[in-house]
Design a protein around this motif. Structure first.
Motif, PDB file in Angstrom:
ATOM      1  N   TYR A  58     -52.558  -6.642  33.507  1.00  0.00           N
ATOM      2  CA  TYR A  58     -52.084  -7.653  32.434  1.00  0.00           C
ATOM      3  C   TYR A  58     -52.658  -8.791  32.677  1.00  0.00           C
ATOM      4  N   VAL A 105     -42.823 -11.872  33.366  1.00  0.00           N
ATOM      5  CA  VAL A 105     -43.385 -10.740  32.972  1.00  0.00           C
ATOM      6  C   VAL A 105     -44.219 -10.197  34.163  1.00  0.00           C
ATOM      7  N   ARG A 112     -46.782  -3.360  30.965  1.00  0.00           N
ATOM      8  CA  ARG A 112     -46.262  -4.911  31.013  1.00  0.00           C
ATOM      9  C   ARG A 112     -44.727  -4.608  31.221  1.00  0.00           C
ATOM     10  N   TYR A 113     -44.133  -5.077  32.199  1.00  0.00           N
ATOM     11  CA  TYR A 113     -42.819  -5.075  32.368  1.00  0.00           C
ATOM     12  C   TYR A 113     -41.983  -6.347  32.464  1.00  0.00           C
ATOM     13  N   PHE A 114     -40.907  -6.563  32.070  1.00  0.00           N
ATOM     14  CA  PHE A 114     -40.029  -7.658  32.087  1.00  0.00           C
ATOM     15  C   PHE A 114     -39.376  -7.754  33.515  1.00  0.00           C
ATOM     16  N   VAL A 138     -41.054  -4.268  28.100  1.00  0.00           N
ATOM     17  CA  VAL A 138     -40.977  -5.238  26.912  1.00  0.00           C
ATOM     18  C   VAL A 138     -41.377  -4.496  25.648  1.00  0.00           C
ATOM     19  N   ILE A 235     -35.964  -5.743  25.068  1.00  0.00           N
ATOM     20  CA  ILE A 235     -36.573  -5.305  26.233  1.00  0.00           C
ATOM     21  C   ILE A 235     -35.844  -3.680  26.040  1.00  0.00           C
TER      22      ILE A 235
END
Length: 621
Positions: A58, A105, A112-114, A138, A235
């Motif tokens: 990312y 993030v 990609r993660y919250f 996300v 999310i």
């Protein structure tokens, strides 16, 4: 009493129908795989991949932030446990909708993660999911303006819908409802300028907003009333756990805290020649099929979605991208050959003047997948592989060059899979072509075959075993084979006759024209000779803040939305849902997928009824 003979006939009839349907040949969707910065033996035996050099990690170009790294120490064919270390850290990011504030993030294994809300955002006090050792994907983060009328739902992800149910008799209040899979799960009243949030417990984290919508305006008309939404954040309502000891592929989580996740390989990893294997998540390792150790990280693009193959990020006024630092350019992992180069000769501020962006590519010798044929000539052109000609004494006796004719051919099939083909059956190819066996001679030395397109026969031939069948198209008064099929053996049996195919090569007859003066996007061909193509930009290119600029073909440049001039080239890959491929098939049915005659689905009910009649009939046959 049901006659035994009738029972057997009916049963076999139905089995034939079912097996016919199940045996329908099909193609595997193209799976797109691309290395990034390739490691070879000329490099240090300790190497680190970063978001600037590997597009699977990312990266936020606007802030030049990316906190994923993968380091391999003591690189050899066998990597000891603990010598592959993956570290990732969360990054604070602005919501696309400014009214929402900021959130954090994290890039985790090419997704990609919250990880939490910052203070004074959707959650006033902020919250970190890493403290609870969970991550959430996300789904939506945008600031597009949308008008929503009563009765017309706003469709969100994962089965959610947002609906306006009623407007207040006076004022700007409006009653809204959130639906999940068609059922109402939450209702509330909103006003102009307010934010709708829907909260849910996620593991040990309670009351986490998973959906937020910002109401910009409420309009009440004489006949039509609407609300305007100018920001959506969503999310997933599912999460993944990240606890010490959890394993993802060949990697194991070593530590997790609010600032960082660290993973290492828990066992040794073998970099065997020609091997492609999953390291963790969507990150694979691709190893060259050669004596010299050469390998690369690669993003698994087999699942439907849109993937960005990114080149190295630069702020320099002069820079050169090759397949080693831009995975959108073609690279042969086995031979190490790479001939595509995108070179920035000079940049003045945000302007690349005419002629200062060069693209050069040249032909290379490429081995057919079927080893019985000699090499052919190919070229990487704007990130795709094209056929440029046959070498002498390969499929043809004398050299045939498409480059000399100002053309390139897209390679549709190049494989050495084994196929068994029975009399009357067709072997499907690409572009609507199919190859059919009609009859084998009594002595078993020759065979009558036919080539079809869209079901219509266009050519018939008599060929021998251990020979190559070719179908040619005339280009500038020269015959160019566009289909080649190698017949390995023929078999004439007591009941069935068959042939064995072990090599197929096919190029598209829709050739790409490459002549001096031709334009592709912002690039124009300056020169074409027998083994090289040169292009340069035929006008100025402005690198505006936040711009995405089409350069040529599928290759684009993305510019950071920043005062600093920072940019990178990329190629966007779109993979369709299985069954709806956007690419031409690249694999043929194997021997386990024996081609059969086309089956008319309209006749299915009739054939089933006939089979059942045999089963239930008491009459003798």
């Amino acid at each position: 009493m049901i006659g035994l003979r009738n029972f057997i006939i009916g049963f076999m009839f139905i089995i034939l129908i079912v097996s016919t349907i199940m045996a329908e040949p099909g193609f595997d969707a193209k799976t797109y795989e691309s290395g990034n910065r390739i490691w070879d033996e000329d490099m240090s035996d300790t190497y680190t991949w970063t978001p600037q050099s590997f597009s699977g990690f990312y990266y936020n170009p606007d802030t030049d932030e990316g906190k994923e790294t993968l380091t391999i120490k003591d690189i050899d064919r066998s990597i000891d446990n603990g010598n592959i270390e993956y570290v990732t850290e969360p990054i604070v990011k602005e919501f696309e909708c400014n009214s929402f504030g900021n959130y954090s993030v994290i890039g985790f294994m090419a997704e990609r993660y919250f990880t939490g809300y910052e203070e004074d955002s959707i959650m006033n006090n902020g919250f970190s999911l890493l403290d609870k050792k969970i991550l959430i994907r996300v789904l939506i983060d945008d600031d597009e303006s949308r008008m929503i009328k009563s009765g017309i739902p706003l469709v969100l992800e994962e089965g959610y819908e947002f609906r306006v149910t009623e407007y207040a008799a006076s004022g700007d209040d409006v009653m809204v409802a959130l639906f999940k899979d068609g059922e109402s799960i939450y209702e509330t009243i909103l006003s102009e300028g307010s934010t709708f949030t829907y909260e849910k417990d996620m593991g040990s984290a309670y009351d986490i907003p998973i959906i937020a919508l910002h109401v910009d305006t409420v309009y009440r008309g004489m006949e039509t009333s609407t609300i305007s939404i100018d920001g959506i954040f969503q999310i997933s309502d599912d999460y993944i756990s990240v606890v010490e000891g959890d394993e993802f592929g060949l990697m194991e989580i070593e530590t997790v805290d609010s600032d960082k996740i660290t993973m290492v390989n828990s066992n040794y990893v073998s970099l065997k020649k020609g091997k492609t294997f999953n390291l963790m998540g969507k990150i694979n390792i691709e190893v060259g099929n050669c004596d010299e150790l050469r390998f690369a990280l690669a993003v698994d693009t087999s699942e439907p979605g849109t993937y960005e193959l990114r080149g190295t990020v630069t702020q320099d006024e002069k820079y050169t991208w090759t397949p080693l630092n831009f995975e959108g350019l073609l690279y042969d992992m086995d031979s190490g050959e790479c001939t595509e180069t995108l070179k920035l000769d000079n940049r003045e501020g945000r302007t690349i003047k005419c002629g200062n962006l060069d693209y050069i590519t040249s032909t290379i010798n490429t081995s057919f997948e079927y080893s019985g044929w000699d090499d052919y000539e190919s070229i990487g052109f704007m990130g795709e592989k094209y056929f440029t000609g046959y070498k002498a004494k390969s499929i043809v006796n004398k050299r045939v060059s498409l480059m000399d004719k100002g053309r390139l051919g897209k390679i549709l099939i190049d494989e050495d899979e084994k196929h068994t083909l029975y009399v009357g059956n067709s072997l499907p190819l690409a572009d609507g072509y199919s190859f059919r066996i009609d009859e084998i001679s009594q002595d078993g030395d020759s065979i009558m075959v036919a080539l079809l397109r869209d079901g219509e026969e266009i050519k018939s031939d008599i060929i021998n075993d251990e020979s190559t069948y070719t179908y040619t198209k005339k280009i500038d008064d020269e015959d160019v084979p566009i289909i080649a099929i190698h017949i390995d053996k023929m078999f004439r049996g007591m009941e069935t006759d068959s042939i064995f195919v072990n090599g197929i090569f096919q190029i598209s007859e829709d050739f790409k024209k490459v002549e001096e003066g031709d334009s592709y996007g912002k690039m124009e061909i300056d020169n074409v000779d027998k083994d090289e193509i040169k292009m340069s930009n035929d006008g100025s290119i402005t690198l505006g803040k936040g711009d995405t600029i089409s350069i040529m073909g599928d290759i684009k440049i993305k510019v950071a939305d920043s005062d600093t001039v920072r940019f990178y080239p990329f190629q966007e890959i779109k993979v369709a849902v299985e069954g709806l491929p956007t690419q031409i098939p690249t694999q043929m049915p194997t021997t386990e997928q024996i081609p059969i005659p086309e089956f008319n689905i309209i006749l299915l009910p009739v054939m089933v009824i006939i089979g059942l009649m045999f089963l239930l009939s008491g009459k003798k046959v």
